[in-house]
Write a protein that holds these residues in place. Structure first.
Motif, PDB file in Angstrom:
ATOM      1  N   PRO A 164       0.795  -1.233   0.000  1.00  0.00           N
ATOM      2  CA  PRO A 164       0.000   0.000   0.000  1.00  0.00           C
ATOM      3  C   PRO A 164       0.826   1.280   0.000  1.00  0.00           C
ATOM      4  O   PRO A 164       0.478   2.229  -0.721  1.00  0.00           O
ATOM      5  CB  PRO A 164      -0.837  -0.124   1.279  1.00  0.00           C
ATOM      6  N   VAL A 165       1.869   1.343   0.785  1.00  0.00           N
ATOM      7  CA  VAL A 165       2.671   2.572   0.848  1.00  0.00           C
ATOM      8  C   VAL A 165       3.308   2.865  -0.509  1.00  0.00           C
ATOM      9  O   VAL A 165       3.198   3.975  -1.047  1.00  0.00           O
ATOM     10  CB  VAL A 165       3.755   2.460   1.937  1.00  0.00           C
ATOM     11  N   GLU A 166       3.959   1.862  -1.067  1.00  0.00           N
ATOM     12  CA  GLU A 166       4.629   2.046  -2.349  1.00  0.00           C
ATOM     13  C   GLU A 166       3.638   2.354  -3.463  1.00  0.00           C
ATOM     14  O   GLU A 166       3.856   3.268  -4.271  1.00  0.00           O
ATOM     15  CB  GLU A 166       5.428   0.784  -2.692  1.00  0.00           C
ATOM     16  N   VAL A 167       2.546   1.601  -3.494  1.00  0.00           N
ATOM     17  CA  VAL A 167       1.585   1.742  -4.598  1.00  0.00           C
ATOM     18  C   VAL A 167       0.875   3.086  -4.540  1.00  0.00           C
ATOM     19  O   VAL A 167       0.690   3.758  -5.567  1.00  0.00           O
ATOM     20  CB  VAL A 167       0.586   0.573  -4.585  1.00  0.00           C
ATOM     21  N   VAL A 168       0.469   3.515  -3.362  1.00  0.00           N
ATOM     22  CA  VAL A 168      -0.225   4.802  -3.255  1.00  0.00           C
ATOM     23  C   VAL A 168       0.691   5.947  -3.680  1.00  0.00           C
ATOM     24  O   VAL A 168       0.295   6.825  -4.456  1.00  0.00           O
ATOM     25  CB  VAL A 168      -0.743   5.029  -1.821  1.00  0.00           C
ATOM     26  N   CYS A 169       1.907   5.950  -3.160  1.00  0.00           N
ATOM     27  CA  CYS A 169       2.836   7.036  -3.514  1.00  0.00           C
ATOM     28  C   CYS A 169       3.103   7.064  -5.014  1.00  0.00           C
ATOM     29  O   CYS A 169       3.087   8.132  -5.647  1.00  0.00           O
ATOM     30  CB  CYS A 169       4.137   6.871  -2.743  1.00  0.00           C
ATOM     31  N   LYS A 170       3.335   5.890  -5.591  1.00  0.00           N
ATOM     32  CA  LYS A 170       3.624   5.809  -7.016  1.00  0.00           C
ATOM     33  C   LYS A 170       2.404   6.190  -7.848  1.00  0.00           C
ATOM     34  O   LYS A 170       2.525   6.861  -8.890  1.00  0.00           O
ATOM     35  CB  LYS A 170       4.079   4.395  -7.358  1.00  0.00           C
ATOM     36  N   THR A 171       1.217   5.779  -7.393  1.00  0.00           N
ATOM     37  CA  THR A 171      -0.015   6.120  -8.114  1.00  0.00           C
ATOM     38  C   THR A 171      -0.204   7.629  -8.188  1.00  0.00           C
ATOM     39  O   THR A 171      -0.476   8.194  -9.263  1.00  0.00           O
ATOM     40  CB  THR A 171      -1.231   5.475  -7.429  1.00  0.00           C
ATOM     41  N   ILE A 172      -0.071   8.304  -7.063  1.00  0.00           N
ATOM     42  CA  ILE A 172      -0.271   9.751  -7.043  1.00  0.00           C
ATOM     43  C   ILE A 172       0.805  10.465  -7.865  1.00  0.00           C
ATOM     44  O   ILE A 172       0.509  11.410  -8.617  1.00  0.00           O
ATOM     45  CB  ILE A 172      -0.308  10.267  -5.595  1.00  0.00           C
ATOM     46  N   GLN A 173       2.030  10.008  -7.752  1.00  0.00           N
ATOM     47  CA  GLN A 173       3.113  10.620  -8.534  1.00  0.00           C
ATOM     48  C   GLN A 173       2.832  10.500 -10.025  1.00  0.00           C
ATOM     49  O   GLN A 173       2.998  11.467 -10.791  1.00  0.00           O
ATOM     50  CB  GLN A 173       4.445   9.925  -8.199  1.00  0.00           C
ATOM     51  N   ARG A 174       2.429   9.315 -10.466  1.00  0.00           N
ATOM     52  CA  ARG A 174       2.161   9.115 -11.895  1.00  0.00           C
ATOM     53  C   ARG A 174       0.958   9.932 -12.358  1.00  0.00           C
ATOM     54  O   ARG A 174       0.950  10.447 -13.486  1.00  0.00           O
ATOM     55  CB  ARG A 174       1.937   7.631 -12.178  1.00  0.00           C
ATOM     56  N   LEU A 175      -0.060  10.037 -11.504  1.00  0.00           N
ATOM     57  CA  LEU A 175      -1.205  10.872 -11.874  1.00  0.00           C
ATOM     58  C   LEU A 175      -0.793  12.338 -11.984  1.00  0.00           C
ATOM     59  O   LEU A 175      -1.265  13.061 -12.874  1.00  0.00           O
ATOM     60  CB  LEU A 175      -2.326  10.709 -10.844  1.00  0.00           C
ATOM     61  N   MET A 176       0.098  12.770 -11.112  1.00  0.00           N
ATOM     62  CA  MET A 176       0.592  14.150 -11.203  1.00  0.00           C
ATOM     63  C   MET A 176       1.400  14.353 -12.476  1.00  0.00           C
ATOM     64  O   MET A 176       1.339  15.425 -13.101  1.00  0.00           O
ATOM     65  CB  MET A 176       1.440  14.482  -9.967  1.00  0.00           C
ATOM     66  N   ASN A 177       2.134  13.331 -12.890  1.00  0.00           N
ATOM     67  CA  ASN A 177       2.896  13.433 -14.141  1.00  0.00           C
ATOM     68  C   ASN A 177       1.974  13.606 -15.335  1.00  0.00           C
ATOM     69  O   ASN A 177       2.327  14.275 -16.319  1.00  0.00           O
ATOM     70  CB  ASN A 177       3.757  12.186 -14.338  1.00  0.00           C
ATOM     71  N   ARG A 178       0.807  13.008 -15.262  1.00  0.00           N
ATOM     72  CA  ARG A 178      -0.129  13.044 -16.395  1.00  0.00           C
ATOM     73  C   ARG A 178      -1.126  14.197 -16.316  1.00  0.00           C
ATOM     74  O   ARG A 178      -1.553  14.727 -17.351  1.00  0.00           O
ATOM     75  CB  ARG A 178      -0.894  11.716 -16.475  1.00  0.00           C
ATOM     76  N   PHE A 179      -1.554  14.552 -15.103  1.00  0.00           N
ATOM     77  CA  PHE A 179      -2.616  15.552 -14.966  1.00  0.00           C
ATOM     78  C   PHE A 179      -2.137  16.856 -14.317  1.00  0.00           C
ATOM     79  O   PHE A 179      -2.894  17.816 -14.233  1.00  0.00           O
ATOM     80  CB  PHE A 179      -3.776  14.984 -14.139  1.00  0.00           C
ATOM     81  N   GLY A 180      -0.892  16.870 -13.880  1.00  0.00           N
ATOM     82  CA  GLY A 180      -0.376  18.072 -13.247  1.00  0.00           C
ATOM     83  C   GLY A 180      -0.759  18.150 -11.776  1.00  0.00           C
ATOM     84  O   GLY A 180      -1.389  17.243 -11.223  1.00  0.00           O
TER      85      GLY A 180
END
Length: 469
Positions: free
Chosen positions: A297-313
């Motif tokens: 959960p820790v790794e996946v949540v952090c990575k998910t939000i980071q990738r969404l920020m890369n795509r949506f700002g």
């Protein structure tokens, strides 16, 4: 289906009416948390129990059912005692229950409830109620306490990393219905969670809050996908499954949650949500909530939000932390516990990401992974009246001082410094006893609304019951 209160008991209790000293006329018992995993408790569930179990008089049919069953079971039955209650009290239980107001946050090791018989011929009845009453208190109180502990952690990180607390009521969503041991468990636990939050998928909890506490709508949910509704489209049509969710539910002012890890979460974020459907997500006017559902959960949540920020700002809020655009958020519903919430929020803070980006869904950890020992709940006799004299009753096992019980008839006070104290009733003087009569001789004496319970749980300095029933 009506429950026979005579049989809502441990088997050995049926023999206890023969075990008291002669001329015992009253037995006073109390319920407390003797410590456990948390320092304080959120008292909840008594009114539900009283309405569901104690306001229906005992009948002669109940007595006959109990007599037949207990005889076959091999234990004694106090037929005369129960016949007396039916004939002299019209089946209404001659007991008084005094308790703190529901929702009140009380440190452990304090009296929360006191029960005593009101008819001297029914001294045996007080402890007979232990099985049903203790169970009715420890479970919803423990769930409400766990939920509030989660709220405290989430609130702390919002205060540090977010501009305001407006999203707090929906930061922990109840996913626990299917993981609960019964529908009644889900109802009581689900309602207990709603004392602290407003997000739930446990409809039974909403119904319990309405039935027992008069709350028209205690919690809210949103349209959400599950793996079956995504995978039924097939892997080749994963994009179509997601687009259908947007078409069906993503409208101005609406929120929709889509589980996105049925196959490859990172592909879904980078190539489907963040590329092929990116413009549609932005232009929908609604809010898309991405739900990862596997992995650490820790790794996946952090990575998910980071990738969404890369795509949506993202934007940087007033506290200096990064926040996704309002049209996209994340919910973590797998492996969530109080400890995991803390770990995830700590990792996000370290990555300069606001807690505003994430909500949590908690299932069995919320409604099922608790037991009576989580907060070490116990009900113990503390005073009896024998030959017109009140005397202390207590246990003090040399092998376990933690099980030492309280003595005498009790009261709960709050001193000028705001500290709760359990004292002997005879020492109360002019101080206010926070234990108030809520049930007496078959009748609910005081009612409390769900709104007031929520206020009590939020504002610890208040102790308020509702109107007299």
């Amino acid at each position: 289906m009506k429950t026979n209160i005579i049989l809502n008991v441990d088997s050995y209790k049926t023999s206890h009416y023969k075990q008291y000293p002669d001329e015992t006329t009253y037995v006073s018992s109390y319920i407390e948390s003797r410590g456990g995993e948390y320092a304080e408790t959120v008292f909840f569930g008594l009114q539900a129990f009283i309405k569901d179990y104690l306001c229906t008089p005992v009948t002669r049919d109940d007595i006959e059912e109990a007599a037949s069953l207990l005889s076959a079971h091999g234990v004694p039955f106090n037929r005369d005692g129960w016949e007396y209650i039916v004939s002299q009290h019209h089946g209404k239980l001659p007991i008084e229950i005094r308790s703190v107001a529901e929702g009140l946050v009380v440190p452990t090791h304090n009296v929360l409830l006191q029960i005593c018989n009101t008819d001297p011929n029914c001294a045996w009845l007080t402890s007979y109620m232990e099985t049903a009453l203790l169970r009715a208190i420890w479970y919803p109180t423990t769930v409400a306490t766990v939920s509030r502990e989660c709220k405290k952690v989430i609130q702390q990180y919002l205060q540090t990393t977010a501009d305001d607390l407006s999203g707090l009521p929906f930061k922990l969503h109840d996913f626990g219905a299917r993981g609960a041991s019964s529908e009644e468990t889900a109802a009581l636990g689900g309602a207990a969670h709603l004392v602290n939050f407003q997000g739930t998928d446990t409809l039974s909890g909403i119904l319990a809050a309405k039935r027992f506490y008069g709350e028209a709508m205690a919690g809210f949910s949103i349209p959400a996908a599950e793996h079956s509704t995504i995978t039924c489209w097939g892997r080749a049509r994963e994009r179509d499954a997601y687009e259908n969710m947007l078409n069906q539910f993503a409208q101005p002012g609406m929120t929709v949650a889509v589980v996105s890890d049925s196959y490859d979460l990172w592909h879904a974020i980078d190539n489907i949500w963040g590329d092929e459907l990116r413009d549609k997500v932005i232009q929908s006017g609604g809010t898309l909530v991405i739900r990862p559902d596997s992995g650490d959960p820790v790794e996946v949540v952090c990575k998910t939000i980071q990738r969404l920020m890369n795509r949506f700002g993202y934007r940087v809020n007033g506290k200096g932390y990064r926040v996704l655009p309002d049209f996209i958020r994340v919910i973590q519903g797998d492996g969530v516990s109080l400890t995991m919430i803390e770990k995830i929020l700590s990792a996000l803070k370290h990555a300069n990401i606001s807690a505003d980006n994430i909500a949590f869904g908690m299932g069995a950890e919320l409604l099922q992974k608790v037991n009576r020992d989580t907060l070490k709940f116990a009900m113990k006799a503390s005073a009896t009246r024998v030959k017109a004299i009140w005397q202390d009753v207590y246990k003090d096992p040399v092998t376990d001082p933690g099980k030492r019980s309280k003595r005498g008839r009790l009261a709960l006070i709050r001193d000028p410094a705001g500290t709760y104290q359990t004292i002997r009733l005879e020492n109360l003087g002019t101080r206010t006893d926070l234990l108030e009569t809520v049930y007496r001789n078959g009748d609910l004496m005081k009612t409390i609304s769900f709104a007031q319970i929520r206020a009590n749980a939020t504002t610890e300095n208040r102790h308020v019951f509702g109107d007299a029933a």
